[in-house]
Design an enzyme around this catalytic site. Structure first.
Site, PDB file in Angstrom:
ATOM      1  N   ASN A  98      -5.675  44.610 -38.132  1.00 30.88           N
ATOM      2  CA  ASN A  98      -5.635  43.867 -36.884  1.00 30.88           C
ATOM      3  C   ASN A  98      -7.078  43.543 -36.483  1.00 30.88           C
ATOM      4  OD1 ASN A  98      -3.688  42.672 -35.152  1.00 30.88           O
ATOM      5  ND2 ASN A  98      -4.307  44.054 -33.509  1.00 30.88           N
ATOM      6  N   ASN A 144      -6.684  46.950 -30.971  1.00 30.90           N
ATOM      7  CA  ASN A 144      -7.029  45.574 -30.641  1.00 30.90           C
ATOM      8  C   ASN A 144      -8.483  45.444 -30.220  1.00 30.90           C
ATOM      9  OD1 ASN A 144      -5.752  43.010 -30.808  1.00 30.90           O
ATOM     10  ND2 ASN A 144      -3.943  43.887 -29.854  1.00 30.90           N
ATOM     11  N   ASP A 193      -5.138  42.291 -24.989  1.00 31.92           N
ATOM     12  CA  ASP A 193      -5.235  42.014 -26.424  1.00 31.92           C
ATOM     13  C   ASP A 193      -6.708  42.046 -26.828  1.00 31.92           C
ATOM     14  OD1 ASP A 193      -4.941  40.963 -29.055  1.00 31.92           O
ATOM     15  OD2 ASP A 193      -3.196  39.803 -28.471  1.00 31.92           O
TER      16      ASP A 193
END
Length: 282
Positions: A98, A144, A193
Site C-alpha cells: 500500500n 496508509n 487515507d
C-alpha cells in the site's frame, strides 16, 4: 481558496501516491489496482504510463535516478534505463503493498495490507538502499499515509480503519517512540487515507468516502477543508516549481455510478507551500 481543477482526466481504479519529482519536474502517481505508474509534467502536459507486473502501492524517485516501487511481493527498483530488479522480495499470500513514503534519511517506509483488510494483517517497514528491512509496526490493518514534520522530529501515520492520524517521536536512527493520537476523524466524514506535511508543519489528510482533503495544525486543530465532487479521495502532495499546487488522487473502485472525474488526478493551484520530498537513497 482556489477551486480544484482536473490535472489529468483518467479512470484509475485506485489512484494513489502523488509525489513531486523535483529533478524531473513531474508528478508521479499510481493506480494500485490497475498496476500502473503514471507521470505528469504540468509545464509541458506530457504524460507517461508504465504497467507493472503486479499491484503497485507506491512509486518514489531514487537519488541516482529511476524509481523505487512498493509492490505486492516486496520492494523493487526501476533503473533509469527501465530495467527492474528486486531490492527485497517477500511474497505473503493474501497481502499487497500500500502507501509508502521516503524519510528524511532516504529510507523507504513501506506499508502493506491484506486484500481483505483484516486487522493485524498490515505492516509498516523501514527499507534501506542495501535491501535491509526492519518491521516497525506489525499490527495494522490498512497502512496508509506517512510523513514527517519539517524538522524531522515527528512522524505522522494513518492506519485507515482506526480513523486516526497518529504522531510519533522520530529519531535520527529511524526509530519511532511515544505514539499518540493527534486527530480522530468523526463518524460520517470518511476514513483518513494519504497525507502530506506542508512547510508550516500542518498535515493535509485525504478522506476516503469523505469527499474532501483536510488540513490540521501541528496541535491537531482543523483549519482548512477542500471539498471535492468525488467521494473516494485517496492522497495529496504539493508539487509544481514552487511546491504551491496541491495534487490530489482519487478512486472509482467500488462505486456503482462514479462521478465523471473519479479516478482522475486533481489539482488545487496555490493551495499552500509544500516540503521538498527526499529521494530514496538506493
Amino acid at each position: 481558496m482556489t477551486a480544484h481543477e482536473v490535472a489529468v482526466r483518467a479512470e484509475a481504479a485506485l489512484g494513489e501516491g502523488p509525489t513531486w519529482d523535483a529533478d524531473a519536474g513531474r508528478l508521479i502517481w499510481i493506480d494500485i489496482l490497475g498496476s500502473r505508474v503514471h507521470t505528469y509534467d504540468p509545464a509541458s502536459g506530457r504524460r507517461t504510463v508504465r504497467v507493472t507486473e503486479q499491484h503497485v502501492g507506491a512509486a518514489k524517485p531514487r537519488a541516482g535516478g529511476g524509481l523505487v516501487l512498493n509492490l505486492r511481493d516486496g520492494v523493487g527498483l526501476l533503473d533509469p534505463d527501465g530495467s527492474f530488479r528486486w531490492l527485497h522480495h517477500e511474497p505473503v499470500p493474501g497481502r499487497r503493498a500500500n502507501d509508502a513514503a521516503v524519510a528524511p534519511d532516504g529510507s523507504l517506509w513501506a506499508g502493506t495490507m491484506r486484500y481483505d483488510e483484516a486487522p493485524g494483517g498490515g505492516t509498516l517497514s523501514r527499507v534501506t538502499g542495501d535491501g535491509s528491512v526492519r518491521v516497525v509496526l506489525d499490527d495494522g490493518a490498512v497502512s496508509n499515509g506517512t510523513g514527517w514534520s519539517p524538522d524531522g522530529r515527528l512522524m505522522y501515520y494513518i492506519d485507515s480503519p482506526t480513523r486516526r492520524l497518529d504522531v510519533f517521536g522520530y529519531d535520527a536512527d529511524g526509530g519511532v517512540v511515544d505514539r499518540r493520537t493527534l486527530v480522530e476523524i468523526e463518524e460520517g466524514s470518511g476514513f483518513p487515507d494519504g497525507l502530506t506535511v506542508d512547510a508550516d508543519g500542518c498535515v493535509w489528510v485525504a478522506l476516503w468516502d469523505g469527499g474532501a482533503v483536510r488540513r490540521y495544525t501541528p496541535a491537531g486543530e482543523l483549519d482548512r477543508v477542500i471539498e471535492l465532487p468525488v467521494p473516494r479521495v485517496t492522497a495529496c502532495a504539493f508539487g509544481g516549481a514552487d511546491l504551491s499546487d496541491l495534487y490530489i488522487t482519487t478512486a472509482r473502485t467500488g462505486l456503482s455510478d462514479p462521478h465523471p472525474v473519479a479516478g482522475s488526478l486533481l489539482v488545487v493551484p496555490g493551495a499552500g507551500k509544500g516540503l521538498a520530498s527526499p529521494a530514496f537513497a538506493g
